[in-house]
Motif scaffolding. Structure first.
Motif, PDB file in Angstrom:
ATOM      1  N   ALA A  84       0.813  -1.221   0.000  1.00 45.06           N
ATOM      2  CA  ALA A  84       0.000   0.000   0.000  1.00 45.06           C
ATOM      3  C   ALA A  84       0.841   1.262   0.000  1.00 45.06           C
ATOM      4  O   ALA A  84       0.348   2.339  -0.344  1.00 45.06           O
ATOM      5  CB  ALA A  84      -0.947  -0.006   1.197  1.00 45.06           C
ATOM      6  N   ASP A  85       2.109   1.148   0.368  1.00 44.32           N
ATOM      7  CA  ASP A  85       3.018   2.308   0.316  1.00 44.32           C
ATOM      8  C   ASP A  85       3.375   2.677  -1.115  1.00 44.32           C
ATOM      9  O   ASP A  85       3.961   3.715  -1.360  1.00 44.32           O
ATOM     10  CB  ASP A  85       4.316   2.019   1.080  1.00 44.32           C
ATOM     11  N   SER A  86       3.047   1.801  -2.052  1.00 47.29           N
ATOM     12  CA  SER A  86       3.339   2.054  -3.461  1.00 47.29           C
ATOM     13  C   SER A  86       2.219   2.892  -4.071  1.00 47.29           C
ATOM     14  O   SER A  86       1.304   3.315  -3.390  1.00 47.29           O
ATOM     15  CB  SER A  86       3.442   0.716  -4.212  1.00 47.29           C
ATOM     16  N   LEU A  90      -5.110  -0.406  -6.010  1.00 45.09           N
ATOM     17  CA  LEU A  90      -5.769  -1.088  -4.897  1.00 45.09           C
ATOM     18  C   LEU A  90      -4.978  -2.340  -4.577  1.00 45.09           C
ATOM     19  O   LEU A  90      -4.535  -3.051  -5.475  1.00 45.09           O
ATOM     20  CB  LEU A  90      -7.213  -1.474  -5.267  1.00 45.09           C
ATOM     21  N   VAL A  91      -4.805  -2.614  -3.282  1.00 43.34           N
ATOM     22  CA  VAL A  91      -4.153  -3.833  -2.816  1.00 43.34           C
ATOM     23  C   VAL A  91      -5.193  -4.596  -2.014  1.00 43.34           C
ATOM     24  O   VAL A  91      -5.740  -4.076  -1.043  1.00 43.34           O
ATOM     25  CB  VAL A  91      -2.912  -3.531  -1.944  1.00 43.34           C
ATOM     26  N   VAL A  92      -5.476  -5.819  -2.443  1.00 42.50           N
ATOM     27  CA  VAL A  92      -6.484  -6.654  -1.798  1.00 42.50           C
ATOM     28  C   VAL A  92      -5.782  -7.770  -1.042  1.00 42.50           C
ATOM     29  O   VAL A  92      -4.979  -8.506  -1.610  1.00 42.50           O
ATOM     30  CB  VAL A  92      -7.444  -7.267  -2.841  1.00 42.50           C
ATOM     31  N   GLY A  93      -6.090  -7.888   0.244  1.00 47.66           N
ATOM     32  CA  GLY A  93      -5.575  -8.986   1.055  1.00 47.66           C
ATOM     33  C   GLY A  93      -6.648 -10.039   1.201  1.00 47.66           C
ATOM     34  O   GLY A  93      -7.789  -9.712   1.529  1.00 47.66           O
ATOM     35  N   VAL A 101      -9.207  -9.900  10.473  1.00 46.45           N
ATOM     36  CA  VAL A 101      -9.610  -8.862  11.434  1.00 46.45           C
ATOM     37  C   VAL A 101      -8.393  -8.010  11.787  1.00 46.45           C
ATOM     38  O   VAL A 101      -8.444  -6.784  11.754  1.00 46.45           O
ATOM     39  CB  VAL A 101     -10.250  -9.490  12.691  1.00 46.45           C
ATOM     40  N   ALA A 102      -7.280  -8.684  12.095  1.00 53.57           N
ATOM     41  CA  ALA A 102      -6.043  -7.960  12.399  1.00 53.57           C
ATOM     42  C   ALA A 102      -5.563  -7.183  11.178  1.00 53.57           C
ATOM     43  O   ALA A 102      -5.118  -6.041  11.294  1.00 53.57           O
ATOM     44  CB  ALA A 102      -4.956  -8.930  12.864  1.00 53.57           C
ATOM     45  N   ALA A 103      -5.665  -7.806   9.995  1.00 50.73           N
ATOM     46  CA  ALA A 103      -5.225  -7.137   8.766  1.00 50.73           C
ATOM     47  C   ALA A 103      -5.994  -5.845   8.547  1.00 50.73           C
ATOM     48  O   ALA A 103      -5.414  -4.814   8.204  1.00 50.73           O
ATOM     49  CB  ALA A 103      -5.387  -8.070   7.563  1.00 50.73           C
ATOM     50  N   ARG A 104      -7.299  -5.879   8.739  1.00 53.96           N
ATOM     51  CA  ARG A 104      -8.099  -4.657   8.542  1.00 53.96           C
ATOM     52  C   ARG A 104      -7.718  -3.599   9.574  1.00 53.96           C
ATOM     53  O   ARG A 104      -7.564  -2.430   9.229  1.00 53.96           O
ATOM     54  CB  ARG A 104      -9.595  -4.988   8.627  1.00 53.96           C
ATOM     55  N   VAL A 113      -6.430  -0.149   0.385  1.00 54.25           N
ATOM     56  CA  VAL A 113      -6.393  -1.533   0.861  1.00 54.25           C
ATOM     57  C   VAL A 113      -7.805  -2.054   1.101  1.00 54.25           C
ATOM     58  O   VAL A 113      -8.625  -1.374   1.701  1.00 54.25           O
ATOM     59  CB  VAL A 113      -5.575  -1.650   2.168  1.00 54.25           C
ATOM     60  N   ALA A 114      -8.066  -3.271   0.627  1.00 57.51           N
ATOM     61  CA  ALA A 114      -9.299  -4.002   0.934  1.00 57.51           C
ATOM     62  C   ALA A 114      -8.890  -5.352   1.505  1.00 57.51           C
ATOM     63  O   ALA A 114      -7.878  -5.917   1.098  1.00 57.51           O
ATOM     64  CB  ALA A 114     -10.137  -4.200  -0.326  1.00 57.51           C
ATOM     65  N   VAL A 115      -9.660  -5.852   2.455  1.00 51.61           N
ATOM     66  CA  VAL A 115      -9.360  -7.129   3.089  1.00 51.61           C
ATOM     67  C   VAL A 115     -10.590  -8.032   2.963  1.00 51.61           C
ATOM     68  O   VAL A 115     -11.698  -7.600   3.258  1.00 51.61           O
ATOM     69  CB  VAL A 115      -8.985  -6.932   4.577  1.00 51.61           C
ATOM     70  N   VAL A 116     -10.356  -9.267   2.511  1.00 56.57           N
ATOM     71  CA  VAL A 116     -11.438 -10.213   2.272  1.00 56.57           C
ATOM     72  C   VAL A 116     -11.066 -11.550   2.908  1.00 56.57           C
ATOM     73  O   VAL A 116      -9.938 -12.018   2.755  1.00 56.57           O
ATOM     74  CB  VAL A 116     -11.658 -10.426   0.750  1.00 56.57           C
ATOM     75  N   ARG A 117     -12.032 -12.157   3.586  1.00 61.50           N
ATOM     76  CA  ARG A 117     -11.823 -13.520   4.080  1.00 61.50           C
ATOM     77  C   ARG A 117     -12.370 -14.464   3.029  1.00 61.50           C
ATOM     78  O   ARG A 117     -13.535 -14.379   2.629  1.00 61.50           O
ATOM     79  CB  ARG A 117     -12.537 -13.755   5.402  1.00 61.50           C
TER      80      ARG A 117
END
Length: 155
Positions: A84-86, A90-93, A101-104, A113-117
């Motif tokens: 995300a520093d780049s 969009l960077v999707v985890g 949960v920790a990632a978000r 940044v988007a985070v998906v389980r």
């Protein structure tokens, strides 16, 4: 499926409706262990994480410029922060465990940044969604890694 959406930005990535449920592989131990570990121990070593990211992926900020990027098996989001520093659009985890949960929480305030389980074997995104895909520390916890590459190449 738990989906944590990014803050509004100019490029978004919808999760496909009716995405298949997580694979039936027996990964309960991995999910519970890493979900617990990454939510309890959130260790960030920015310089070390940056060096590890570059050494293991071969990617530099210029390589991610304008790209839609997938962190396949993002865990607590350590490398999401680096990507995300780049200038990625969009960077999707994506992670199988509750480590999302920790990632978000660790990427709060990072609009790109988007985070998906979800399951790396059945990506909940349309085919060919990503310009770049990287994965650190995941293959050794995967019962049969070969199908991962097939799933990702279809992405």
């Amino acid at each position: 499926m738990l989906v944590v959406r990014p803050e509004p930005n100019e490029r978004s990535l919808p999760v496909q409706p009716g995405s298949p449920p997580m694979a039936q592989l027996d990964q309960e131990r991995t999910k519970s262990t890493y979900g617990l570990q990454w939510n309890r121990f959130r260790i960030i070593r920015a310089d070390e994480d940056r060096a590890t990211f570059r050494n293991r992926t071969g990617l530099y900020p210029i390589d991610l410029e304008g790209q839609l990027v997938l962190d396949a098996g993002c865990g607590m989001g350590r490398y999401l922060r680096i990507a995300a520093d780049s200038s990625a659009s969009l960077v999707v985890g994506l992670d199988l465990s509750h480590a999302v949960v920790a990632a978000r929480e660790l990427t709060t305030g990072l609009a790109k940044v988007a985070v998906v389980r979800g399951d790396l074997l059945k990506l909940p995104f349309p085919p060919a969604s990503f310009d770049q895909i990287y994965s650190l520390g995941v293959l050794d916890h995967t019962p049969d890694p070969a199908p991962l590459f097939s799933a990702w190449l279809g992405s």
